[in-house]
Design a protein around this motif. Structure first.
Motif, PDB file in Angstrom:
ATOM      1  N   UNK A 133     103.615  95.284 -29.986  1.00  0.00           N
ATOM      2  CA  UNK A 133     104.879  95.350 -30.704  1.00  0.00           C
ATOM      3  C   UNK A 133     104.652  95.921 -32.104  1.00  0.00           C
ATOM      4  N   UNK A 134     105.714  95.976 -32.879  1.00  0.00           N
ATOM      5  CA  UNK A 134     105.641  96.604 -34.190  1.00  0.00           C
ATOM      6  C   UNK A 134     104.699  95.852 -35.130  1.00  0.00           C
ATOM      7  N   UNK A 135     104.739  94.525 -35.088  1.00  0.00           N
ATOM      8  CA  UNK A 135     103.883  93.731 -35.971  1.00  0.00           C
ATOM      9  C   UNK A 135     102.411  93.945 -35.639  1.00  0.00           C
ATOM     10  N   UNK A 136     102.087  94.028 -34.339  1.00  0.00           N
ATOM     11  CA  UNK A 136     100.690  94.232 -33.945  1.00  0.00           C
ATOM     12  C   UNK A 136     100.193  95.606 -34.376  1.00  0.00           C
ATOM     13  N   UNK A 137     101.020  96.629 -34.194  1.00  0.00           N
ATOM     14  CA  UNK A 137     100.628  97.973 -34.616  1.00  0.00           C
ATOM     15  C   UNK A 137     100.404  98.032 -36.126  1.00  0.00           C
ATOM     16  N   UNK A 138     101.237  97.321 -36.866  1.00  0.00           N
ATOM     17  CA  UNK A 138     101.090  97.300 -38.326  1.00  0.00           C
ATOM     18  C   UNK A 138      99.770  96.642 -38.731  1.00  0.00           C
ATOM     19  N   UNK A 176     105.054 101.455 -47.517  1.00  0.00           N
ATOM     20  CA  UNK A 176     106.050 102.087 -46.670  1.00  0.00           C
ATOM     21  C   UNK A 176     105.462 103.255 -45.869  1.00  0.00           C
ATOM     22  N   UNK A 177     104.304 103.753 -46.265  1.00  0.00           N
ATOM     23  CA  UNK A 177     103.632 104.772 -45.460  1.00  0.00           C
ATOM     24  C   UNK A 177     103.162 104.169 -44.146  1.00  0.00           C
ATOM     25  N   UNK A 178     102.601 102.969 -44.209  1.00  0.00           N
ATOM     26  CA  UNK A 178     102.136 102.304 -43.004  1.00  0.00           C
ATOM     27  C   UNK A 178     103.305 101.986 -42.075  1.00  0.00           C
ATOM     28  N   UNK A 179     104.432 101.565 -42.659  1.00  0.00           N
ATOM     29  CA  UNK A 179     105.622 101.319 -41.833  1.00  0.00           C
ATOM     30  C   UNK A 179     106.109 102.606 -41.176  1.00  0.00           C
ATOM     31  N   UNK A 180     106.019 103.712 -41.887  1.00  0.00           N
ATOM     32  CA  UNK A 180     106.432 105.005 -41.342  1.00  0.00           C
ATOM     33  C   UNK A 180     105.549 105.418 -40.168  1.00  0.00           C
ATOM     34  N   UNK A 181     104.236 105.218 -40.301  1.00  0.00           N
ATOM     35  CA  UNK A 181     103.308 105.564 -39.225  1.00  0.00           C
ATOM     36  C   UNK A 181     103.583 104.718 -37.983  1.00  0.00           C
ATOM     37  N   UNK A 182     103.828 103.435 -38.186  1.00  0.00           N
ATOM     38  CA  UNK A 182     104.123 102.546 -37.062  1.00  0.00           C
ATOM     39  C   UNK A 182     105.416 102.959 -36.372  1.00  0.00           C
ATOM     40  N   UNK A 183     106.436 103.289 -37.145  1.00  0.00           N
ATOM     41  CA  UNK A 183     107.716 103.716 -36.563  1.00  0.00           C
ATOM     42  C   UNK A 183     107.540 104.965 -35.707  1.00  0.00           C
ATOM     43  N   UNK A 184     106.737 105.904 -36.168  1.00  0.00           N
ATOM     44  CA  UNK A 184     106.503 107.119 -35.397  1.00  0.00           C
ATOM     45  C   UNK A 184     105.724 106.829 -34.115  1.00  0.00           C
TER      46      UNK A 184
END
Length: 407
Positions: A307-312, A342-350
């Motif tokens: 999930x998103x939290x794990x990828x982060x 917010x760069x890390x959040x952007x990478x995860x979103x992609x």
């Protein structure tokens, strides 16, 4: 000077090494090295080293070590830790014991990029045993174009410098095991040389038998010198994505109706992406694995989609995380790398958008950092700050973004 072993003078040999009370030439030194290697090989093959249970990591210790490198997947880590610990307890068992412990090979089912290969490699690193990773897609039935089944043991031998005794206590990870599934229910139409034929060939390896392995891999030849390897103590870990097996799991659960409620009603309230937690041996059989090979892989576990939290967390927490690697690369050029959150959040979103899993995180981060890694070493900057605007610009202007959107 004359050699103290063969008596030749320094003019008759390439190199003469002087000592206190004698000399040795390069030829005698080379022959001695070959004799020492042969002695060590015979010693290791005649006396197999027993593992010391007092120094063997306990299941909780194995899982704690896995937590340093693999994020999440707690259930799979527990399964693997117990199975590996029991396997090496089996190796340390006395031969005159009345109760013989059977080998427990492992099969891991999980989507791509969830950490199947990383888990197996990390366990092998902890236990300091020979480890080989092979791809099942290149294997074919004996006599056909492709690699023979026995060739996967060649890589295990190479990992321990062809020490047979060490190889016989190693770990083999067979990736893409789902790609050798039976192609059809009617085998009389044509021979399934890369599907069921490979499964039949793997049976003797998984169960345990003495296999003649070609030292250089490839095809077997009648006059070729073979190495005999006993596979009864080799732990086999198989992994595969099993794309589409969720439909077979859902069909099986929906048919088990009891009273006013059914398993299907319960599953319908769950996230449909989490159906792999209900995987069972009958699902693998309906997917195309033969019953004999399923029976030789008694430990079945699954990896949950990330999930998103794990990828982060994967970006920053593991010992060899992507962010830590780039910080180290920049530090070697005496540049301090600063990355905005917010760069890390952007990478995860992609990564979630493109459905690439954890493996895709590195692809996206590589694309974002490519220009900076090109420019920074030539500049005199002492720091480099990675912002979200810079990351979005680099990704959107790269071919990577265009190719992924075209899929």
């Amino acid at each position: 000077m004359h050699c103290s072993f063969c008596g030749r003078s320094a003019d008759e040999v390439d190199v003469m090494l002087p000592g206190i009370d004698g000399n040795i030439c390069s030829d005698c030194l080379s022959n001695g090295y070959v004799a020492l290697q042969e002695y060590q090989r015979q010693l290791s093959s005649s006396v197999t080293a027993k593992l010391n249970l007092s120094t063997l990591p306990k299941p909780a210790d194995i899982k704690a070590y896995l937590d340093l490198y693999v994020i999440g997947q707690d259930e799979a880590k527990r399964y693997l830790s117990v199975a590996v610990y029991n396997h090496y307890k089996r190796l340390s068992q006395s031969r005159d014991d009345d109760v013989e412990i059977e080998k427990s090979n492992i099969i891991i089912v999980g989507p791509t990029g969830t950490g199947k290969t990383l888990l197996a490699r990390t366990i092998a690193r902890l236990l300091k045993v020979p480890f080989a990773m092979v791809d099942a897609t290149v294997l074919t039935e004996a006599g056909y174009v492709g690699e023979d089944i026995e060739s996967l043991l060649t890589r295990l031998l190479a990992a321990c410098d062809y020490n047979v005794a060490q190889a016989e206590q190693g770990i083999v990870f067979i990736d893409e095991i789902d790609k050798i599934a039976r192609k059809g229910d009617n085998p009389s139409i044509t021979r399934d040389v890369s599907g069921e034929g490979v499964q039949q060939g793997l049976l003797k390896l998984l169960e345990g038998s003495i296999v003649n392995v070609p030292p250089q891999g490839g095809r077997k030849h009648p006059e070729q010198k073979m190495i005999a390897v006993d596979t009864k103590n080799i732990l086999f870990i198989c992994g595969g994505a099993f794309e589409g097996i969720e439909r077979k799991i859902a069909m099986r659960l929906n048919t088990h109706v009891v009273g006013y409620s059914s398993a299907g009603d319960r599953v319908s309230r769950e996230d449909r992406d989490r159906l792999l937690r209900y995987v069972a041996p009958q699902d693998l059989r309906s997917y195309g694995l033969i019953p004999e090979i399923i029976g030789r892989l008694p430990v079945l576990t699954n990896l949950e989609p990330l999930d998103r939290a794990a990828l982060r967390r994967i970006l920053t927490e593991p010992k060899n995380s992507i962010v830590k690697q780039y910080v180290k690369l920049m530090a070697m050029d005496k540049v301090k790398l600063k990355i905005d959150d917010d760069v890390l959040d952007y990478v995860v979103d992609k990564a979630i958008e493109f459905k690439l899993g954890a493996r895709g995180l590195r692809s996206i981060f590589e694309t974002i950092m490519m220009q900076a890694m090109y420019d920074v070493p030539s500049s005199n900057a002492s720091t480099f700050r990675l912002t979200r605007d810079y990351a979005a610009h680099q990704l959107e202007t790269s071919m990577f973004d265009a190719v992924l959107q075209s899929r």
